[in-house]
Write a protein that holds these residues in place. Structure first.
Motif, mmCIF file in Angstrom:
data_model
loop_
_atom_site.group_PDB
_atom_site.id
_atom_site.type_symbol
_atom_site.label_atom_id
_atom_site.label_comp_id
_atom_site.label_asym_id
_atom_site.label_seq_id
_atom_site.Cartn_x
_atom_site.Cartn_y
_atom_site.Cartn_z
ATOM 1 N N TYR A 124 53.753 132.954 -37.551
ATOM 2 C CA TYR A 124 53.456 131.647 -38.140
ATOM 3 C C TYR A 124 52.573 130.747 -37.273
ATOM 4 C CZ TYR A 124 54.013 127.085 -40.270
ATOM 5 O OH TYR A 124 53.756 125.866 -40.838
ATOM 6 N N VAL A 128 48.559 128.934 -38.878
ATOM 7 C CA VAL A 128 48.247 127.573 -39.307
ATOM 8 C C VAL A 128 47.542 126.777 -38.214
ATOM 9 C CG1 VAL A 128 50.160 127.513 -40.953
ATOM 10 C CG2 VAL A 128 50.536 126.729 -38.604
ATOM 11 N N HIS A 129 46.928 125.686 -38.636
ATOM 12 C CA HIS A 129 46.316 124.741 -37.711
ATOM 13 C C HIS A 129 47.397 124.211 -36.766
ATOM 14 C CE1 HIS A 129 44.532 120.861 -36.442
ATOM 15 N NE2 HIS A 129 43.370 121.479 -36.627
ATOM 16 N N ARG A 132 50.017 121.852 -37.886
ATOM 17 C CA ARG A 132 50.955 122.238 -38.938
ATOM 18 C C ARG A 132 52.050 123.184 -38.431
ATOM 19 N NH1 ARG A 132 48.048 121.169 -43.714
ATOM 20 N NH2 ARG A 132 50.077 121.116 -44.751
ATOM 21 N N ARG A 133 52.130 123.378 -37.138
ATOM 22 C CA ARG A 133 53.093 124.358 -36.617
ATOM 23 C C ARG A 133 54.548 123.930 -36.813
ATOM 24 N NH1 ARG A 133 49.720 126.253 -31.185
ATOM 25 N NH2 ARG A 133 48.166 127.472 -32.356
ATOM 26 N N LEU A 138 55.281 124.517 -45.119
ATOM 27 C CA LEU A 138 54.399 125.686 -44.999
ATOM 28 C C LEU A 138 55.167 126.891 -44.473
ATOM 29 C CD1 LEU A 138 50.943 124.424 -43.655
ATOM 30 C CD2 LEU A 138 51.654 124.892 -45.996
ATOM 31 N N ASP A 186 41.072 128.868 -36.984
ATOM 32 C CA ASP A 186 41.773 130.132 -37.247
ATOM 33 C C ASP A 186 41.855 130.919 -35.950
ATOM 34 O OD1 ASP A 186 42.768 132.566 -38.073
ATOM 35 O OD2 ASP A 186 41.461 132.741 -39.807
ATOM 36 N N CYS A 212 41.814 123.374 -40.295
ATOM 37 C CA CYS A 212 42.431 124.460 -41.042
ATOM 38 C C CYS A 212 42.564 125.691 -40.166
ATOM 39 C CB CYS A 212 41.573 124.788 -42.270
ATOM 40 S SG CYS A 212 42.287 125.996 -43.374
ATOM 41 N N GLU A 219 46.854 125.287 -46.639
ATOM 42 C CA GLU A 219 46.639 124.256 -45.628
ATOM 43 C C GLU A 219 45.674 123.185 -46.118
ATOM 44 O OE1 GLU A 219 46.398 125.415 -41.323
ATOM 45 O OE2 GLU A 219 45.989 127.375 -42.209
#
Length: 234
Positions: A124, A128-129, A132-133, A138, A186, A212, A219
């Motif tokens: 995970y 994600v960015h 957003r962790r 998400l 990414d 993103c 996202e």
């Protein structure tokens, strides 16, 4: 735009139709029939592609995310005349590295031992960015997609990914209009390999989605949907 042209969407590793759900309304509004391919039933890229082609319309626009991009390259090798447009989302043309294969082999063992959610939690942060962790929503989507795929499906997918071919030498044979999408942050598949694909495919357009990571559909759904809608319309 020819609104009769169907669209086939292929998710990535441990991905299900949920990954595309936030962008369905925009794609639906474009007027094309949209379907999500099932890519969990076979353990080789060739077999996955054959089954998708057997179930797909005679001619279609094809979008593949991550592992879905690897499948898209195999579809292009097997039936290039059936693909009217191609979108490659956060993917790469390169084969697996020895380090990635070692990691995937370990993850196969974890999944077979009933620890698929632990594997997804390991993946995970790279999905994600950075901002957003800690996004519980998400993370839940990632877990739910993993449940959709199941441990056996995940294992088949990983085996197919490990054995995939190097698609870099066939980039120049792709003749349909092609869109390459990547997230600007990414860390799973870096922007450099997106640029490599765009440079290798004649006339390809590269779009980098800001703020993103590896999962642009969930996202940054608005930006991703707008980019794919433009791809379909033009």
């Amino acid at each position: 735009m020819d609104t009769s042209l169907p669209v086939v969407l292929v998710p990535g590793l441990a991905g299900s139709p949920r990954i595309y759900a936030p962008i369905f309304p925009v794609l639906w509004a474009c007027g094309s029939p949209v379907t999500v391919a099932n890519h969990i039933r076979d353990d080789s890229m060739a077999a996955i592609a054959r089954r998708i082609l057997a179930e797909a319309p005679s001619r279609f626009a094809l979008a593949g995310h991550s592992m879905g991009g690897y499948i898209a390259f195999e579809i292009m090798r097997q039936a290039p005349d059936r693909v009217a447009k191609l979108a490659l989302i956060n993917t790469q043309a390169r084969p697996d590295s020895p380090e990635a294969t070692e990691r995937r082999t370990r993850q196969i063992g974890e999944a077979e031992a009933g620890r698929l959610h632990a594997v997804l939690d390991e993946l995970y942060p790279g999905f994600v960015h950075p901002s957003r962790r800690d996004d519980a929503v998400l993370r839940t989507v990632v877990h739910e997609m993993g449940d959709d795929v199941g441990a056996a499906g995940f294992v088949r997918q990983q085996r197919a990914i490990i054995a995939r071919t190097d698609s870099r030498h066939t980039l120049g044979t792709i003749g349909c209009p092609t869109l390459v999408i990547s997230g600007d942050t990414d860390t799973t598949i870096p922007n450099s390999v997106s640029q490599e694909m765009a440079d290798g495919i004649t006339g390809a357009k590269l779009v980098i989605i800001p703020d993103c990571g590896h999962l642009p559909q969930i996202e940054q759904p608005a930006a991703t949907a707008a980019t794919l809608a433009d791809w379909l319309r033009n």
